[in-house]
Structure formats: structure tokens, C-alpha cells
Design a protein around this motif. Structure first.
Motif, PDB file in Angstrom:
ATOM      1  N   PHE A   1       0.876  -1.209   0.069  1.00  0.00           N
ATOM      2  CA  PHE A   1      -0.306   0.157   0.198  1.00  0.00           C
ATOM      3  C   PHE A   1       1.036   1.129   0.076  1.00  0.00           C
ATOM      4  N   LEU A   2       2.213   1.808   0.949  1.00  0.00           N
ATOM      5  CA  LEU A   2       2.888   2.545   0.857  1.00  0.00           C
ATOM      6  C   LEU A   2       3.340   2.785  -0.173  1.00  0.00           C
ATOM      7  N   LEU A   3       3.841   1.592  -0.988  1.00  0.00           N
ATOM      8  CA  LEU A   3       4.619   1.213  -2.319  1.00  0.00           C
ATOM      9  C   LEU A   3       3.911   1.753  -3.267  1.00  0.00           C
ATOM     10  N   GLY A   4       2.883   1.874  -3.093  1.00  0.00           N
ATOM     11  CA  GLY A   4       1.620   2.131  -4.290  1.00  0.00           C
ATOM     12  C   GLY A   4       1.291   3.629  -3.830  1.00  0.00           C
ATOM     13  N   PHE A   5       1.173   3.712  -2.869  1.00  0.00           N
ATOM     14  CA  PHE A   5       1.122   5.563  -2.040  1.00  0.00           C
ATOM     15  C   PHE A   5       1.851   6.665  -3.086  1.00  0.00           C
ATOM     16  N   LEU A   6       3.047   6.122  -2.689  1.00  0.00           N
ATOM     17  CA  LEU A   6       4.249   7.259  -2.671  1.00  0.00           C
ATOM     18  C   LEU A   6       4.693   6.527  -3.940  1.00  0.00           C
ATOM     19  N   GLY A   7       4.547   5.742  -4.477  1.00  0.00           N
ATOM     20  CA  GLY A   7       4.680   5.188  -6.269  1.00  0.00           C
ATOM     21  C   GLY A   7       3.666   6.091  -6.961  1.00  0.00           C
ATOM     22  N   SER A   8       2.843   6.504  -6.658  1.00  0.00           N
ATOM     23  CA  SER A   8       1.080   7.564  -7.278  1.00  0.00           C
ATOM     24  C   SER A   8       2.366   9.232  -7.351  1.00  0.00           C
ATOM     25  N   PHE A   9       3.011   9.687  -6.740  1.00  0.00           N
ATOM     26  CA  PHE A   9       3.410  11.098  -7.194  1.00  0.00           C
ATOM     27  C   PHE A   9       4.618  10.867  -7.328  1.00  0.00           C
ATOM     28  N   HIS A  10       5.007   9.825  -8.254  1.00  0.00           N
ATOM     29  CA  HIS A  10       5.736   9.810  -9.035  1.00  0.00           C
ATOM     30  C   HIS A  10       5.075   9.459 -10.748  1.00  0.00           C
ATOM     31  N   CYS A  11       4.942   8.518 -10.318  1.00  0.00           N
ATOM     32  CA  CYS A  11       3.799   8.090 -11.907  1.00  0.00           C
ATOM     33  C   CYS A  11       2.982   8.830 -12.585  1.00  0.00           C
ATOM     34  N   LEU A  12       2.510  10.461 -11.161  1.00  0.00           N
ATOM     35  CA  LEU A  12       1.782  11.476 -12.304  1.00  0.00           C
ATOM     36  C   LEU A  12       2.182  12.049 -13.273  1.00  0.00           C
TER      37      LEU A  12
ATOM     38  N   GLY B   1       8.523   1.338 -13.360  1.00  0.00           N
ATOM     39  CA  GLY B   1       9.413   1.081 -12.901  1.00  0.00           C
ATOM     40  C   GLY B   1       8.400   0.672 -11.152  1.00  0.00           C
ATOM     41  N   MET B   2       8.122   1.172 -10.943  1.00  0.00           N
ATOM     42  CA  MET B   2       7.161   1.320  -9.297  1.00  0.00           C
ATOM     43  C   MET B   2       6.757   0.155  -9.330  1.00  0.00           C
ATOM     44  N   VAL B   3       5.678  -0.102 -10.600  1.00  0.00           N
ATOM     45  CA  VAL B   3       4.311  -1.438 -10.947  1.00  0.00           C
ATOM     46  C   VAL B   3       6.024  -2.860 -10.343  1.00  0.00           C
TER      47      VAL B   3
ATOM     48  N   ALA C   1      -1.345 -11.454  -5.710  1.00  0.00           N
ATOM     49  CA  ALA C   1      -2.486 -10.865  -5.691  1.00  0.00           C
ATOM     50  C   ALA C   1      -2.895 -10.406  -4.672  1.00  0.00           C
ATOM     51  N   MET C   2      -2.908 -10.243  -3.687  1.00  0.00           N
ATOM     52  CA  MET C   2      -3.518  -9.405  -2.758  1.00  0.00           C
ATOM     53  C   MET C   2      -2.362  -8.620  -2.288  1.00  0.00           C
ATOM     54  N   TYR C   3      -1.102  -8.415  -2.874  1.00  0.00           N
ATOM     55  CA  TYR C   3       0.004  -7.759  -2.603  1.00  0.00           C
ATOM     56  C   TYR C   3      -0.711  -6.734  -3.872  1.00  0.00           C
ATOM     57  N   MET C   4      -0.295  -6.430  -5.083  1.00  0.00           N
ATOM     58  CA  MET C   4      -0.544  -6.068  -5.635  1.00  0.00           C
ATOM     59  C   MET C   4      -2.441  -5.186  -5.593  1.00  0.00           C
ATOM     60  N   LEU C   5      -2.795  -6.061  -5.478  1.00  0.00           N
ATOM     61  CA  LEU C   5      -4.095  -5.032  -5.159  1.00  0.00           C
ATOM     62  C   LEU C   5      -4.178  -4.138  -4.226  1.00  0.00           C
ATOM     63  N   PHE C   6      -3.404  -4.573  -3.282  1.00  0.00           N
ATOM     64  CA  PHE C   6      -3.018  -3.725  -2.186  1.00  0.00           C
ATOM     65  C   PHE C   6      -2.211  -1.843  -2.884  1.00  0.00           C
ATOM     66  N   PHE C   7      -1.436  -3.074  -3.728  1.00  0.00           N
ATOM     67  CA  PHE C   7      -0.208  -1.936  -4.207  1.00  0.00           C
ATOM     68  C   PHE C   7      -1.259  -0.987  -5.301  1.00  0.00           C
ATOM     69  N   GLY C   8      -2.084  -0.846  -5.913  1.00  0.00           N
ATOM     70  CA  GLY C   8      -3.009  -1.084  -6.419  1.00  0.00           C
ATOM     71  C   GLY C   8      -4.074   0.388  -5.812  1.00  0.00           C
TER      72      GLY C   8
ATOM     73  N   PHE D   1       8.199  13.893  -3.022  1.00  0.00           N
ATOM     74  CA  PHE D   1       8.051  12.063  -2.444  1.00  0.00           C
ATOM     75  C   PHE D   1       8.825  11.643  -3.894  1.00  0.00           C
ATOM     76  N   THR D   2       9.182  11.741  -5.016  1.00  0.00           N
ATOM     77  CA  THR D   2      10.144  11.044  -6.066  1.00  0.00           C
ATOM     78  C   THR D   2      11.473  10.875  -5.076  1.00  0.00           C
ATOM     79  N   ARG D   3      11.802  12.117  -5.101  1.00  0.00           N
ATOM     80  CA  ARG D   3      13.590  11.678  -3.999  1.00  0.00           C
ATOM     81  C   ARG D   3      12.811  10.115  -2.850  1.00  0.00           C
ATOM     82  N   ALA D   4      11.761  10.444  -2.306  1.00  0.00           N
ATOM     83  CA  ALA D   4      11.926   9.523  -1.227  1.00  0.00           C
ATOM     84  C   ALA D   4      11.016   8.199  -1.598  1.00  0.00           C
ATOM     85  N   LEU D   5      10.965   8.080  -2.511  1.00  0.00           N
ATOM     86  CA  LEU D   5      10.386   6.636  -3.499  1.00  0.00           C
ATOM     87  C   LEU D   5      12.190   5.668  -3.234  1.00  0.00           C
ATOM     88  N   PRO D   6      13.028   5.901  -3.656  1.00  0.00           N
ATOM     89  CA  PRO D   6      14.111   4.970  -4.005  1.00  0.00           C
ATOM     90  C   PRO D   6      14.552   4.494  -2.604  1.00  0.00           C
ATOM     91  N   TYR D   7      14.605   5.080  -1.504  1.00  0.00           N
ATOM     92  CA  TYR D   7      14.886   4.701   0.037  1.00  0.00           C
ATOM     93  C   TYR D   7      13.556   3.774   0.536  1.00  0.00           C
TER      94      TYR D   7
END
Length: 234
Positions: free
Chosen positions: A6-17, A136-138, A155-162, A187-193
Motif C-alpha cells: 500500500f505504501l509503495l503504491g501511495f508513494l509511487g503515485s506521486f512519481h507516476c503522475l 518502474g514502481m509497478v 495477487a493480494m500484494y498487487m491489489l493493495f499496491f493498486g 516524494f520522488t526523492r524519498a521513493l528509492p529509499y
């Protein structure tokens, strides 16, 4: 490990905008349905694609686990995530520029046609197709789901990512503009960490240190001439 998805999806959404933001705005411009109906249907399509990909990759992970390399899969996938996170800009550039031999351009063309058409079915199909765009985040999330070595868990992992990607895209759809470049950069800078943190978690998990929930101990059972590794909860 679901909370990391979930956190990976949330933080990654800022980058994927940069890629998904304009698509989200196009959906919003065509959508006149009440109560966010079509906006949610579009995001449902994306999330279903992620979930389906997670189930497929989970089958691969399960097959590898049956081969008796359960422990090493988690360690190897964690190392791959660390490597991608450490060279995130390069790996992201490589993923988005290869284009899968023109397949991505065809995918974008179909996506554009459905967006222009409008309507519930078109929005849902647009979401399904958008989930296939290279990101990349996906891919980091899929690698993490592979390390779970179970189709349902993957599947559950990717569901919560989405699900994690939905809040920010809804904000973009409702506000009619993208999040400021300053916040996207933060957020993009924090994402790789954070991705590195996930990679370390999977490596520790694979070591079987006997830490409840984090690194369950691996028990080896003998069945005649076969040995089976089982991850124990305690």
C-alpha cells in the motif's frame, strides 16, 4: 508484507503522475457521472490488472518454491529491488524507453481511443490497459510479489499496491490539476529509499531468522527422499 504494498503504491503515485496524471485528467474531463462512479471504475480497472499480474507472477514464484529454492527467491528478489532502487533513474529510463518493441505505442493508441469514446465500459477498459503501461514502481511491486511465492498472496500484494495509488489519482481527477512539482519532487526523492527498505525486508525474510512476521524460521521436513522447506510463523 501487505502494508509495504500500500505504501509503495501511495508513494509511487506521486512519481507516476507524470505518466498517469494526464490520463487521469482525460478521464475526469470525459466523466460526468455522479458520486465519482466512472472515476472509481477506471481505477478499479487499473487495480484489477495489477492484481491479475500479481497472480500470474505468484504462480511463477510458487513453481520456483516447489523446486526447493524458497529461501533464495526472497533473498534474490530483495537484492534485485535494492539494485533497482539504487539505480532507480537508470532502471526507470530503461523500462520506459525500451517500449517492448513498439507494443507500448500500440497500447497507448488503444488507450487514447477508449478515453475519447467515454462511457463506463470505455473507462473500465482504459483502466485495464493503463495497468499494463511500463512503470518502474509497478515492476518493483511485481518483484516483491514474486518473492511471496504464492499466487493468492502475490495477487493480494498487487491489489493493495493498486489501492495505494488511487487516493492521489482521485485528487488529481477532482482538482483538475496536477500536484505541484515541488511535492512531486519530494516524494520522488524519498521513493528509492522506501524501495530499498522493502528490498532489505525481503532479504531478511529469506534468511529465516525466526523473527515473528518479519523473518519466519524455515523448517525442513524429510519425506523419504524429498525435503520440503516450510516457512513457519513462529
Amino acid at each position: 508484507m501487505i502494508w509495504t504494498a500500500f505504501l509503495l503504491g501511495f508513494l509511487g503515485s506521486f512519481h507516476c503522475l507524470g505518466m498517469c496524471g494526464p490520463i487521469a485528467l482525460a478521464v475526469s474531463a470525459k466523466d460526468s457521472s455522479p458520486f465519482l462512479k466512472n472515476k472509481m471504475i477506471y481505477n478499479l480497472g487499473r487495480t484489477l490488472t495489477y492484481t491479475f499480474l500479481g497472480a500470474l507472477i505468484g504462480v511463477v514464484g510458487f513453481s520456483l518454491a516447489l523446486a526447493g529454492i524458497q529461501q533464495w527467491i526472497s533473498i534474490l528478489m530483495g537484492a534485485v529491488i535494492l539494485l533497482m532502487a539504487f539505480f532507480y533513474k537508470r532502471s526507470e529510463r530503461l523500462i520506459t524507453q525500451t517500449g517492448f518493441f513498439g507494443g507500448v505505442n500500440k497500447l497507448k493508441s488503444k488507450l487514447g481511443k477508449y478515453l475519447k469514446r467515454g462511457g463506463t465500459t470505455a473507462f473500465f477498459t482504459s483502466g485495464l490497459l493503463n495497468g499494463l503501461l511500463p512503470c518502474g514502481m509497478v515492476y518493483i511491486a511485481l518483484i516483491a510479489s514474486l518473492a511471496l511465492q504464492n499466487p493468492i498472496a502475490s495477487a493480494m500484494y498487487m491489489l493493495f499496491f493498486g489501492i495505494g495509488t488511487i487516493p492521489m489519482l482521485l485528487v488529481v481527477m477532482l482538482s483538475g490539476k496536477l500536484v505541484s512539482l515541488q511535492w512531486r519532487t519530494r516524494f520522488t526523492r524519498a521513493l528509492p529509499y522506501f524501495a530499498m527498505f522493502i528490498g532489505i525486508l525481503f532479504i531478511v525474510r529469506g534468511l529465516g531468522l525466526g523473527i515473528h512476521y518479519i523473518s519466519p524460521k524455515l523448517q525442513v521436513f524429510d519425506y523419504g527422499s524429498e525435503q520440503v522447506e516450510v516457512t513457519m510463523c513462529r
